[in-house]
Design an enzyme around this catalytic site. Structure first.
Site, PDB file in Angstrom:
ATOM      1  N   GLY A   1     -43.085  35.274 -42.082  1.00 33.21           N
ATOM      2  CA  GLY A   1     -42.335  34.484 -41.114  1.00 33.21           C
ATOM      3  C   GLY A   1     -43.162  33.922 -39.984  1.00 33.21           C
ATOM      4  O   GLY A   1     -44.332  34.261 -39.805  1.00 33.21           O
ATOM      5  N   GLU A   2     -42.528  33.011 -39.245  1.00 27.43           N
ATOM      6  CA  GLU A   2     -43.172  32.374 -38.094  1.00 27.43           C
ATOM      7  C   GLU A   2     -42.510  32.938 -36.825  1.00 27.43           C
ATOM      8  O   GLU A   2     -41.361  32.576 -36.507  1.00 27.43           O
ATOM      9  CB  GLU A   2     -43.015  30.851 -38.207  1.00 27.43           C
TER      10      GLU A   2
ATOM     11  N   SER B   1     -53.020  29.989 -35.906  1.00 29.61           N
ATOM     12  CA  SER B   1     -53.587  29.756 -37.239  1.00 29.61           C
ATOM     13  C   SER B   1     -53.982  28.295 -37.322  1.00 29.61           C
ATOM     14  O   SER B   1     -53.144  27.429 -37.548  1.00 29.61           O
ATOM     15  CB  SER B   1     -52.554  30.095 -38.308  1.00 29.61           C
TER      16      SER B   1
ATOM     17  N   CYS C   1     -48.997  45.418 -39.035  1.00 25.51           N
ATOM     18  CA  CYS C   1     -48.762  43.992 -39.230  1.00 25.51           C
ATOM     19  C   CYS C   1     -47.304  43.851 -39.630  1.00 25.51           C
ATOM     20  O   CYS C   1     -46.888  44.345 -40.675  1.00 25.51           O
ATOM     21  CB  CYS C   1     -49.700  43.484 -40.325  1.00 25.51           C
TER      22      CYS C   1
ATOM     23  N   SER D   1     -49.038  35.880 -33.713  1.00 22.64           N
ATOM     24  CA  SER D   1     -49.774  34.834 -34.426  1.00 22.64           C
ATOM     25  C   SER D   1     -48.820  33.727 -34.831  1.00 22.64           C
ATOM     26  O   SER D   1     -47.763  33.974 -35.391  1.00 22.64           O
ATOM     27  CB  SER D   1     -50.432  35.433 -35.674  1.00 22.64           C
TER      28      SER D   1
ATOM     29  N   GLU E   1     -41.764  42.849 -45.789  1.00 20.00           N
ATOM     30  CA  GLU E   1     -42.877  43.770 -45.943  1.00 20.00           C
ATOM     31  C   GLU E   1     -43.608  43.939 -44.623  1.00 20.00           C
ATOM     32  O   GLU E   1     -43.677  43.013 -43.808  1.00 20.00           O
ATOM     33  CB  GLU E   1     -43.840  43.241 -47.018  1.00 20.00           C
TER      34      GLU E   1
ATOM     35  N   CYS F   1     -46.988  26.372 -45.571  1.00 22.47           N
ATOM     36  CA  CYS F   1     -48.446  26.415 -45.676  1.00 22.47           C
ATOM     37  C   CYS F   1     -48.833  26.586 -47.141  1.00 22.47           C
ATOM     38  O   CYS F   1     -48.363  27.501 -47.817  1.00 22.47           O
ATOM     39  CB  CYS F   1     -49.014  27.549 -44.822  1.00 22.47           C
TER      40      CYS F   1
ATOM     41  N   CYS G   1     -53.455  39.292 -45.676  1.00 24.94           N
ATOM     42  CA  CYS G   1     -52.888  38.085 -45.059  1.00 24.94           C
ATOM     43  C   CYS G   1     -52.456  37.086 -46.118  1.00 24.94           C
ATOM     44  O   CYS G   1     -53.225  36.741 -46.999  1.00 24.94           O
ATOM     45  CB  CYS G   1     -53.939  37.353 -44.221  1.00 24.94           C
TER      46      CYS G   1
ATOM     47  N   CYS H   1     -50.285  30.058 -48.560  1.00 23.12           N
ATOM     48  CA  CYS H   1     -49.640  31.312 -48.203  1.00 23.12           C
ATOM     49  C   CYS H   1     -48.524  31.672 -49.187  1.00 23.12           C
ATOM     50  O   CYS H   1     -47.674  30.843 -49.498  1.00 23.12           O
ATOM     51  CB  CYS H   1     -49.055  31.216 -46.789  1.00 23.12           C
TER      52      CYS H   1
ATOM     53  N   CYS I   1     -40.014  32.350 -44.979  1.00 21.48           N
ATOM     54  CA  CYS I   1     -40.597  31.508 -43.925  1.00 21.48           C
ATOM     55  C   CYS I   1     -40.179  30.074 -44.158  1.00 21.48           C
ATOM     56  O   CYS I   1     -40.050  29.626 -45.296  1.00 21.48           O
ATOM     57  CB  CYS I   1     -42.124  31.620 -43.957  1.00 21.48           C
TER      58      CYS I   1
ATOM     59  N   HIS J   1     -57.053  26.644 -38.989  1.00 19.11           N
ATOM     60  CA  HIS J   1     -57.538  26.283 -40.337  1.00 19.11           C
ATOM     61  C   HIS J   1     -58.154  24.888 -40.454  1.00 19.11           C
ATOM     62  O   HIS J   1     -58.899  24.634 -41.392  1.00 19.11           O
ATOM     63  CB  HIS J   1     -56.458  26.465 -41.408  1.00 19.11           C
TER      64      HIS J   1
END
Ligand code: SAH
Length: 346
Positions: free
Chosen positions: A165-166, A220, A107, A197, A94, A118, A339, A121, A114, A222
């Site tokens: 994804g990372e 990220s 984005c 990111s 997406e 996390c 997000c 997520c 992924c 957190h």
């Protein structure tokens, strides 16, 4: 015997020129085809109207064009658009268009699913299927640029790698895609308008610094306390904050580019005074800014956004130390485009 056709967009311009030279044509033909493939976004060889029919046939026999297809487009009440993008092998990712009065941001996704875990997520619920190719990343951007022109009468202005994804776990392809996006044959976009990111892979952050990349880095975070961060981002066990700190210091030393920290404040997780103090301390390492992101709930209700009073405490503590802090409202929530909500629900 059937030969497996090659993905023509895996070829560089020089390789394409060479292909034509080898087959007795002019190298210049390579430039023309390259332009069709990248600037003009041709989906088939028959689109290439200034190329001779016989040449198109040769291309057809040797290559495929693995183009993405926007399978479904959803539009939020706030103007956000989400594309479900089908890849040549049927997998889906997406990407999201986020309009504001002054800019349009894309984005984009860098992987199918992924590999990180996390806890907050939605994408983490899908296991990592594969990395996206450079052209699959590039095509997402082009599709959003087209939509931006169509619906908002302006080209795309910014890109964030905050979809599925990372990106640093698919670094090579992300870099290739960004090269294409910033080149004159692509969108000729300034790399300063692109933000990658990451959850924070220290080794790759250092490599990015060595590569002297010109785009921006967002991390990220957190939590700036290992125990807390590991409980919500388990890979922090492998890449603890001390390593992340050193990588970010290295990044800043080399690039002099300010780092953005993304941060969500949750009830009972990072809402204590010591959590605030730890973040303020972490922010003292290199010039940075903090984006406090609104939490977008995902199904199970394990996490809850902290009340405004706590957010205010964060803002006050950061501003007291002259750290820039923005509060980011979430966009496109009604279509699961915000997000952390990208999970191929449709
Ligand atoms: N893997 C990268 C990019 C994808 S996530 C990364 O971790 O940065 C993009 C951003 O959305 C990250 O800052 C991530 O922490 C945040 N995010 C994930 N789930 C979220 C949720 N449910 N609500 C708000 N932000 C979320």
């Amino acid at each position: 015997m059937s030969v497996k056709k090659k993905d023509i967009r895996a070829l560089s311009k020089d390789q394409l020129r060479f292909f034509f030279e080898e087959s007795g044509d002019k190298a210049f033909r390579g430039n023309q085809v390259y332009e069709w493939l990248w600037s003009k976004g041709a989906h088939s060889f028959d689109d290439m109207t200034n190329i001779a029919k016989a040449t198109r046939k040769t291309l057809e026999e040797n290559f495929v064009i693995n183009h993405i297809r926007v399978d479904q487009m959803q539009r939020s009440t706030d103007g956000t658009i989400k594309n479900a993008v089908r890849l040549h092998d049927g997998l889906i990712v997406e990407s999201v268009l986020i309009p504001t009065p002054t800019r349009t941001t894309a984005c984009v996704s860098s992987q199918v699913g992924c590999s990180l875990d996390c806890k907050f997520c939605a994408t983490a619920r899908l296991k990592r299927m594969r990395n996206l190719n450079p052209d699959e990343i590039y095509d997402q951007v082009m599709a959003i640029d087209k939509e931006s022109r169509l619906y908002y009468n302006r080209p795309l202005s910014n890109i964030v790698f905050m979809g599925m994804g990372e990106p640093l776990m698919n670094y090579k392809n992300v870099i290739k895609a960004i090269d294409k996006i910033t080149s004159p044959e692509g969108l000729a976009m300034s790399p300063k308008r692109i933000t990658v990111s990451t959850s924070g892979v220290p080794k790759i952050i250092k490599k990015m610094a060595d590569d002297e990349v010109k785009f921006k880095l967002a991390v990220s975070l957190h939590s700036a306390i290992d125990e807390v961060r590991t409980s919500i981002m388990p890979f922090n066990e492998t890449f603890p904050l001390q390593d992340l700190k050193e990588a970010i210091e290295y990044w800043y030393e080399k690039t002099k580019s300010r780092v953005t920290y993304e941060y969500v404040v949750w009830d009972g997780i990072n809402d204590r005074k010591e959590d605030i103090n730890a973040l303020v301390r972490f922010c003292s390492y290199v010039p940075c800014k903090v984006n406090l992101i609104e939490y977008n709930p995902i199904d199970d209700g394990m996490f809850q956004q902290a009340p405004n009073r706590v957010i205010e405490d964060y803002i006050n503590a950061l501003e007291q130390k002259n750290i820039i802090v923005n509060v980011r409202r979430s966009r496109g929530k009604d279509i699961d485009a915000a997000c952390g909500q990208l999970a191929n629900k449709t």
